[in-house]
Design a protein around this motif. Structure first.
Motif, PDB file in Angstrom:
ATOM      1  N   ARG A  21       0.768  -0.996  -0.013  1.00 44.68           N
ATOM      2  CA  ARG A  21       0.033  -0.093  -0.109  1.00 44.68           C
ATOM      3  C   ARG A  21       0.877   1.090  -0.037  1.00 44.68           C
ATOM      4  O   ARG A  21       0.660   2.182  -0.605  1.00 44.68           O
ATOM      5  N   TRP A  22       1.918   1.219   0.832  1.00 41.29           N
ATOM      6  CA  TRP A  22       2.820   2.618   0.691  1.00 41.29           C
ATOM      7  C   TRP A  22       3.342   2.643  -0.499  1.00 41.29           C
ATOM      8  O   TRP A  22       3.559   3.694  -1.013  1.00 41.29           O
ATOM      9  N   ASP A  62       7.091   3.554  14.293  1.00 41.43           N
ATOM     10  CA  ASP A  62       6.991   4.969  15.133  1.00 41.43           C
ATOM     11  C   ASP A  62       6.784   4.425  16.558  1.00 41.43           C
ATOM     12  O   ASP A  62       5.562   3.629  16.963  1.00 41.43           O
ATOM     13  N   LEU A  63       7.389   4.913  17.371  1.00 46.87           N
ATOM     14  CA  LEU A  63       7.490   4.691  18.866  1.00 46.87           C
ATOM     15  C   LEU A  63       6.731   5.844  19.910  1.00 46.87           C
ATOM     16  O   LEU A  63       6.805   5.608  21.059  1.00 46.87           O
ATOM     17  N   ALA A  64       6.122   6.747  19.129  1.00 43.51           N
ATOM     18  CA  ALA A  64       5.408   7.804  19.908  1.00 43.51           C
ATOM     19  C   ALA A  64       4.349   7.375  20.790  1.00 43.51           C
ATOM     20  O   ALA A  64       4.273   7.862  21.781  1.00 43.51           O
ATOM     21  N   VAL A  71       5.456   1.964   9.971  1.00 39.04           N
ATOM     22  CA  VAL A  71       5.676   3.141   9.333  1.00 39.04           C
ATOM     23  C   VAL A  71       6.319   3.163   8.025  1.00 39.04           C
ATOM     24  O   VAL A  71       6.358   4.110   7.256  1.00 39.04           O
ATOM     25  N   GLY A  72       7.250   2.038   7.798  1.00 37.68           N
ATOM     26  CA  GLY A  72       8.003   2.198   6.657  1.00 37.68           C
ATOM     27  C   GLY A  72       9.076   1.205   6.666  1.00 37.68           C
ATOM     28  O   GLY A  72       8.947   0.214   7.329  1.00 37.68           O
ATOM     29  N   LEU A  91       8.665   5.428   3.251  1.00 35.69           N
ATOM     30  CA  LEU A  91       7.973   5.584   4.696  1.00 35.69           C
ATOM     31  C   LEU A  91       6.435   5.687   4.069  1.00 35.69           C
ATOM     32  O   LEU A  91       6.124   6.285   2.862  1.00 35.69           O
ATOM     33  N   ALA A  92       5.710   5.357   5.015  1.00 41.59           N
ATOM     34  CA  ALA A  92       4.225   5.542   4.801  1.00 41.59           C
ATOM     35  C   ALA A  92       3.855   7.275   4.486  1.00 41.59           C
ATOM     36  O   ALA A  92       4.628   8.323   5.311  1.00 41.59           O
TER      37      ALA A  92
END
Length: 184
Positions: A21-22, A62-64, A71-72, A91-92
């Motif tokens: 998809r990305w 992404d670890l936020a 994410v990539g 990256l997405a």
């Protein structure tokens, strides 16, 4: 391997549809200079080959938030005979412009220099891709020079820029070489 906000993990067959998809995002197609989308079936076949290959691939997370979010993908295409590798990142769309690319690129270089013992990592980027170039520079890549008229950006001929990073010049904090990461 991780920082506070970004991590690298295994390249995963169960994420093939997410990766695909990305890869179909028009901005990514433009950034890679590729003009044709790929079918999910072809991508799934390619995934099987990639999982068996010698290339080093990571899922970027992404670890936020509390739960790591893929994410990539970051990839090293090594040439072991000369201890170098080409670097490629994807990256997405929703993760671009937030520093994730810079963090993932830096972590991948850290791995390349401290685990794989490469001496140099290089990449090619289309000259109009200013956001990617800034991220690569922040991560430690330097400009080598252009390959004139080697690519296309939004239907127009453009240069590709070659950039490289040397192990001997890789400075700053290391997620691998630091005492904190060694005790984990």
């Amino acid at each position: 391997m991780r920082t506070e906000t970004c991590g690298l993990g295994s390249y995963r067959a169960d994420l093939v549809e997410t990766y695909w998809r990305w890869e179909q995002d028009p901005a990514l197609l433009v950034g890679y200079g590729r003009q044709a989308p790929e079918s999910l079936e072809a991508r799934t076949e390619g995934m099987a080959h990639q999982l068996r290959g010698e290339n080093i691939r990571f899922t970027v997370y992404d670890l936020a938030d509390d739960q790591p979010l893929p994410v990539g993908v970051a990839t090293l295409l090594p040439d072991h005979s000369v201890r170098t590798a080409e670097f490629v990142i994807m990256l997405a769309p929703e993760s671009r412009g937030q520093g994730t690319g810079t963090a993932a690129t830096r972590l991948t270089l850290d791995y390349a220099f401290h685990v794989t013992n490469l001496r140099m990592v290089w990449l090619k980027v289309l000259a109009p891709n200013a956001g990617a170039i800034r991220a690569y520079e922040k991560a430690g890549f330097r400009h080598v020079g252009p390959i004139r008229q080697a690519g296309y950006w939004l239907g127009q001929v453009c240069d590709e820029l070659v950039m490289d990073a040397l192990a001997s010049e890789f400075t700053g904090p290391s997620a691998i070489a630091s005492p904190v990461s060694a005790s984990r």
